[in-house]
Motif scaffolding. Structure first.
Motif, PDB file in Angstrom:
ATOM      1  N   MET A 124     -20.157  -5.389 -18.179  1.00 29.95           N
ATOM      2  CA  MET A 124     -19.604  -6.516 -17.799  1.00 29.95           C
ATOM      3  C   MET A 124     -19.065  -6.559 -16.293  1.00 29.95           C
ATOM      4  O   MET A 124     -19.354  -7.463 -15.472  1.00 29.95           O
ATOM      5  CB  MET A 124     -18.610  -7.160 -18.787  1.00 29.95           C
ATOM      6  CG  MET A 124     -17.877  -8.528 -18.544  1.00 29.95           C
ATOM      7  SD  MET A 124     -18.949  -9.813 -18.533  1.00 29.95           S
ATOM      8  CE  MET A 124     -17.829 -10.897 -17.728  1.00 29.95           C
ATOM      9  N   ARG A 125     -18.062  -5.520 -16.186  1.00 26.69           N
ATOM     10  CA  ARG A 125     -17.233  -5.529 -15.151  1.00 26.69           C
ATOM     11  C   ARG A 125     -18.348  -5.271 -13.892  1.00 26.69           C
ATOM     12  O   ARG A 125     -18.075  -5.751 -12.666  1.00 26.69           O
ATOM     13  CB  ARG A 125     -16.126  -4.494 -15.199  1.00 26.69           C
ATOM     14  CG  ARG A 125     -15.129  -5.054 -16.113  1.00 26.69           C
ATOM     15  CD  ARG A 125     -14.085  -4.240 -16.220  1.00 26.69           C
ATOM     16  NE  ARG A 125     -13.136  -4.826 -17.081  1.00 26.69           N
ATOM     17  CZ  ARG A 125     -11.930  -4.189 -17.266  1.00 26.69           C
ATOM     18  NH1 ARG A 125     -11.456  -3.242 -16.595  1.00 26.69           N
ATOM     19  NH2 ARG A 125     -11.147  -4.911 -18.220  1.00 26.69           N
ATOM     20  N   HIS A 126     -19.191  -4.239 -13.914  1.00 26.00           N
ATOM     21  CA  HIS A 126     -20.261  -3.969 -12.987  1.00 26.00           C
ATOM     22  C   HIS A 126     -21.084  -5.197 -12.646  1.00 26.00           C
ATOM     23  O   HIS A 126     -21.196  -5.651 -11.540  1.00 26.00           O
ATOM     24  CB  HIS A 126     -21.165  -3.000 -13.437  1.00 26.00           C
ATOM     25  CG  HIS A 126     -20.447  -1.573 -13.432  1.00 26.00           C
ATOM     26  ND1 HIS A 126     -20.040  -0.961 -12.205  1.00 26.00           N
ATOM     27  CD2 HIS A 126     -20.115  -0.735 -14.348  1.00 26.00           C
ATOM     28  CE1 HIS A 126     -19.638   0.407 -12.556  1.00 26.00           C
ATOM     29  NE2 HIS A 126     -19.490   0.461 -13.872  1.00 26.00           N
ATOM     30  N   ALA A 127     -21.484  -5.971 -13.500  1.00 26.75           N
ATOM     31  CA  ALA A 127     -22.385  -7.308 -13.492  1.00 26.75           C
ATOM     32  C   ALA A 127     -21.518  -8.315 -12.479  1.00 26.75           C
ATOM     33  O   ALA A 127     -21.886  -8.909 -11.725  1.00 26.75           O
ATOM     34  CB  ALA A 127     -22.883  -7.901 -14.615  1.00 26.75           C
ATOM     35  N   VAL A 128     -20.157  -8.365 -12.861  1.00 24.43           N
ATOM     36  CA  VAL A 128     -19.218  -9.389 -12.139  1.00 24.43           C
ATOM     37  C   VAL A 128     -19.223  -9.017 -10.919  1.00 24.43           C
ATOM     38  O   VAL A 128     -19.154  -9.582  -9.671  1.00 24.43           O
ATOM     39  CB  VAL A 128     -17.778  -9.340 -12.677  1.00 24.43           C
ATOM     40  CG1 VAL A 128     -17.177 -10.065 -11.895  1.00 24.43           C
ATOM     41  CG2 VAL A 128     -18.041 -10.324 -14.184  1.00 24.43           C
ATOM     42  N   ARG A 129     -19.000  -7.545 -10.572  1.00 20.04           N
ATOM     43  CA  ARG A 129     -18.638  -7.132  -9.132  1.00 20.04           C
ATOM     44  C   ARG A 129     -20.170  -7.303  -8.418  1.00 20.04           C
ATOM     45  O   ARG A 129     -20.165  -7.731  -7.131  1.00 20.04           O
ATOM     46  CB  ARG A 129     -18.433  -5.697  -9.197  1.00 20.04           C
ATOM     47  CG  ARG A 129     -16.999  -5.696  -9.582  1.00 20.04           C
ATOM     48  CD  ARG A 129     -16.457  -4.197  -9.647  1.00 20.04           C
ATOM     49  NE  ARG A 129     -14.959  -4.104  -9.897  1.00 20.04           N
ATOM     50  CZ  ARG A 129     -14.332  -3.802 -10.922  1.00 20.04           C
ATOM     51  NH1 ARG A 129     -15.192  -3.651 -12.027  1.00 20.04           N
ATOM     52  NH2 ARG A 129     -13.015  -4.021 -11.151  1.00 20.04           N
ATOM     53  N   ASP A 130     -21.226  -7.089  -8.885  1.00 20.50           N
ATOM     54  CA  ASP A 130     -22.506  -7.190  -8.237  1.00 20.50           C
ATOM     55  C   ASP A 130     -23.094  -8.463  -7.758  1.00 20.50           C
ATOM     56  O   ASP A 130     -23.112  -9.015  -6.704  1.00 20.50           O
ATOM     57  CB  ASP A 130     -23.702  -6.488  -9.122  1.00 20.50           C
ATOM     58  CG  ASP A 130     -23.734  -5.130  -9.371  1.00 20.50           C
ATOM     59  OD1 ASP A 130     -23.063  -4.524  -8.385  1.00 20.50           O
ATOM     60  OD2 ASP A 130     -24.210  -4.679 -10.118  1.00 20.50           O
ATOM     61  N   VAL A 131     -22.665  -9.452  -8.899  1.00 12.55           N
ATOM     62  CA  VAL A 131     -23.011 -10.989  -8.613  1.00 12.55           C
ATOM     63  C   VAL A 131     -22.056 -11.335  -7.584  1.00 12.55           C
ATOM     64  O   VAL A 131     -22.321 -12.218  -6.708  1.00 12.55           O
ATOM     65  CB  VAL A 131     -22.776 -11.792  -9.598  1.00 12.55           C
ATOM     66  CG1 VAL A 131     -22.979 -13.345  -9.632  1.00 12.55           C
ATOM     67  CG2 VAL A 131     -23.970 -11.428 -10.818  1.00 12.55           C
ATOM     68  N   GLY A 132     -20.728 -10.956  -7.517  1.00 10.37           N
ATOM     69  CA  GLY A 132     -19.615 -11.652  -6.813  1.00 10.37           C
ATOM     70  C   GLY A 132     -20.026 -10.958  -5.074  1.00 10.37           C
ATOM     71  O   GLY A 132     -19.536 -11.717  -4.279  1.00 10.37           O
ATOM     72  N   ALA A 133     -20.415  -9.675  -4.978  1.00 12.47           N
ATOM     73  CA  ALA A 133     -20.699  -9.140  -3.797  1.00 12.47           C
ATOM     74  C   ALA A 133     -21.920  -9.922  -3.099  1.00 12.47           C
ATOM     75  O   ALA A 133     -21.860  -9.957  -1.741  1.00 12.47           O
ATOM     76  CB  ALA A 133     -21.019  -7.577  -3.873  1.00 12.47           C
ATOM     77  N   ALA A 134     -22.886 -10.222  -3.855  1.00 12.34           N
ATOM     78  CA  ALA A 134     -24.095 -10.850  -3.215  1.00 12.34           C
ATOM     79  C   ALA A 134     -23.565 -11.884  -2.045  1.00 12.34           C
ATOM     80  O   ALA A 134     -24.289 -11.757  -1.099  1.00 12.34           O
ATOM     81  CB  ALA A 134     -25.084 -11.307  -4.476  1.00 12.34           C
ATOM     82  N   PRO A 135     -23.170 -12.987  -2.697  1.00 11.48           N
ATOM     83  CA  PRO A 135     -22.766 -14.063  -1.343  1.00 11.48           C
ATOM     84  C   PRO A 135     -21.502 -13.650  -0.759  1.00 11.48           C
ATOM     85  O   PRO A 135     -21.104 -14.417   0.070  1.00 11.48           O
ATOM     86  CB  PRO A 135     -22.589 -15.213  -2.681  1.00 11.48           C
ATOM     87  CG  PRO A 135     -21.889 -14.682  -3.918  1.00 11.48           C
ATOM     88  CD  PRO A 135     -22.710 -13.323  -4.018  1.00 11.48           C
ATOM     89  N   GLY A 136     -21.044 -12.500  -0.798  1.00 14.96           N
ATOM     90  CA  GLY A 136     -19.856 -12.196  -0.015  1.00 14.96           C
ATOM     91  C   GLY A 136     -18.520 -12.551  -0.486  1.00 14.96           C
ATOM     92  O   GLY A 136     -17.563 -13.058   0.650  1.00 14.96           O
ATOM     93  N   MET A 137     -18.417 -12.865  -1.668  1.00 13.60           N
ATOM     94  CA  MET A 137     -16.935 -13.296  -2.215  1.00 13.60           C
ATOM     95  C   MET A 137     -15.856 -12.467  -1.622  1.00 13.60           C
ATOM     96  O   MET A 137     -16.180 -11.018  -1.683  1.00 13.60           O
ATOM     97  CB  MET A 137     -16.851 -13.357  -3.850  1.00 13.60           C
ATOM     98  CG  MET A 137     -17.511 -14.815  -4.346  1.00 13.60           C
ATOM     99  SD  MET A 137     -17.843 -14.743  -5.979  1.00 13.60           S
ATOM    100  CE  MET A 137     -15.902 -14.716  -6.548  1.00 13.60           C
ATOM    101  N   PRO A 138     -14.717 -12.660  -1.705  1.00 13.91           N
ATOM    102  CA  PRO A 138     -13.852 -11.774  -1.046  1.00 13.91           C
ATOM    103  C   PRO A 138     -13.573 -10.648  -2.402  1.00 13.91           C
ATOM    104  O   PRO A 138     -13.520 -10.781  -3.485  1.00 13.91           O
ATOM    105  CB  PRO A 138     -12.397 -12.482  -1.168  1.00 13.91           C
ATOM    106  CG  PRO A 138     -12.863 -13.959  -0.999  1.00 13.91           C
ATOM    107  CD  PRO A 138     -14.167 -13.926  -1.648  1.00 13.91           C
TER     108      PRO A 138
END
Length: 100
Positions: A1-15
């Motif tokens: 779960m946490r890896h998926a959150v980090r991957d999805v968040g990093a794609a659009p450049g979230m802080p």
């Protein structure tokens, strides 16, 4: 779960701090259960993560469930291929013309 959150968040450049806070808010669960956890766990209901603006975010997180980590990470050349699509060339395979 946490890896998926980090991957999805990093794609659009979230802080990174915001991505990390969202990832750490969840217990260790499967990514496919993200929206269920938002509805059922009291600590997540009160966190404000269930807002409509994050619905697409968590739908994407759920779609990554079950994929190996290596398939979720886009290599550096993946960004170049999005801007300069590869085209088939007879007898030469698939080529991508990149600017120098």
């Amino acid at each position: 779960m946490r890896h998926a959150v980090r991957d999805v968040g990093a794609a659009p450049g979230m802080p990174p701090g915001e991505i990390d806070a969202i990832a750490k808010a969840f217990p260790h669960i499967r990514a496919r259960d993200a929206r269920v956890a938002l509805r059922e766990l009291p600590e997540l209901r009160l966190s404000g993560l269930g807002e409509d603006r994050l619905d697409l975010f968590f739908r994407l997180v759920e779609r990554l469930d079950g994929l190996p980590l290596t398939h979720r990470r886009t290599p550096v050349w993946g960004a170049a291929l999005r801007r300069h699509p590869a085209r088939p060339h007879p007898g030469r395979g698939v080529l991508c013309r990149l600017p120098r």
